[in-house]
Scaffold this motif. Sequence first.
Motif, PDB file in Angstrom:
ATOM      1  N   ASP A  51      -6.728  -5.583  -9.357  1.00  0.00           N
ATOM      2  CA  ASP A  51      -6.008  -4.593  -8.568  1.00  0.00           C
ATOM      3  C   ASP A  51      -4.572  -4.547  -9.088  1.00  0.00           C
TER       4      ASP A  51
ATOM      5  N   GLU B 268       0.826  -1.209   0.000  1.00  0.00           N
ATOM      6  CA  GLU B 268       0.000   0.000   0.000  1.00  0.00           C
ATOM      7  C   GLU B 268       0.861   1.260   0.000  1.00  0.00           C
TER       8      GLU B 268
ATOM      9  N   ARG C 140       1.970   1.616  -3.476  1.00  0.00           N
ATOM     10  CA  ARG C 140       0.897   2.180  -4.292  1.00  0.00           C
ATOM     11  C   ARG C 140       0.870   3.708  -4.150  1.00  0.00           C
TER      12      ARG C 140
END
Length: 274
Positions: free
Chosen positions: A188, A159, A162
Amino acid sequence: MSRPGIVKLAVCGALAFAATATGSRADAGTLWPHGARAAVVLTYDDALDSQLDHAVPELDADGFKATFFLANVKQADVPRWRAVAAEGHELGNHTIFHACAAKTVPNETRYTLEDYTTAGILREIAQQNVLLTALDGRDRHGFATPCGDSHVTDGDYLEALRRSGLVTYVRGVVTTQADLSGDASQVDLMHIPSRGWPEGTTGDQLIDFAQQAVAGGGWAVFLFHGVGGDYLQVSDAAHRQLLGWLKAHRREVWVTTLQNATDWAKAHPGPVAR
């Protein structure tokens, strides 16, 4: 990366795929270009000599473009990887040192995931991007997690990766039946599927994986290491057999790089997604 650790990883990935292979077909797959029924993406990890010696010439002979995730790049191979990029293949980020968990690479005393924080691994990914841009001149690069593991001392770094914008996607090491038969536009981008292959894999087994994607309308992302050499190798003959099948089925199967496949899928969602 140690040979036992890589073999264990490939077997786990194959078992995960087999456990989900009885799933039902999705209602609609991706709208691939030129009416293709599926996409096939060939990816190769770790910047191995056998990829340069065998895989690249075979791909070029058949006119296919693939994705190579580079780690531990040798100085002597820099001109060769630059030439690979110039031929239209994709170079991806696999970190500089290919850190895996200590239990996966028990003989490694440095550069294990237990030695990294999220901030540290992101710095290494950013630095590897510098090398990739020097090789291919591109400012966008995808990423593949070494050993399929994204856990460092302070948790899962995906994350944070990302949010950083350092990479365009992250390829993992597991494929499910839903990936083979579903709409790739819905994936994703931090969890792109792929399937690795243990030594002894036959050409027929490789072709079967591609055929399942054709039947389902999705995509098949292959994860190779050695090709006719190095570790976790598929034989040169099996690799050539797969390429021969793909060449004979160009109208049904779009063979492309992982960046091209993800870009297309996101821009062309299937009927259900629309």
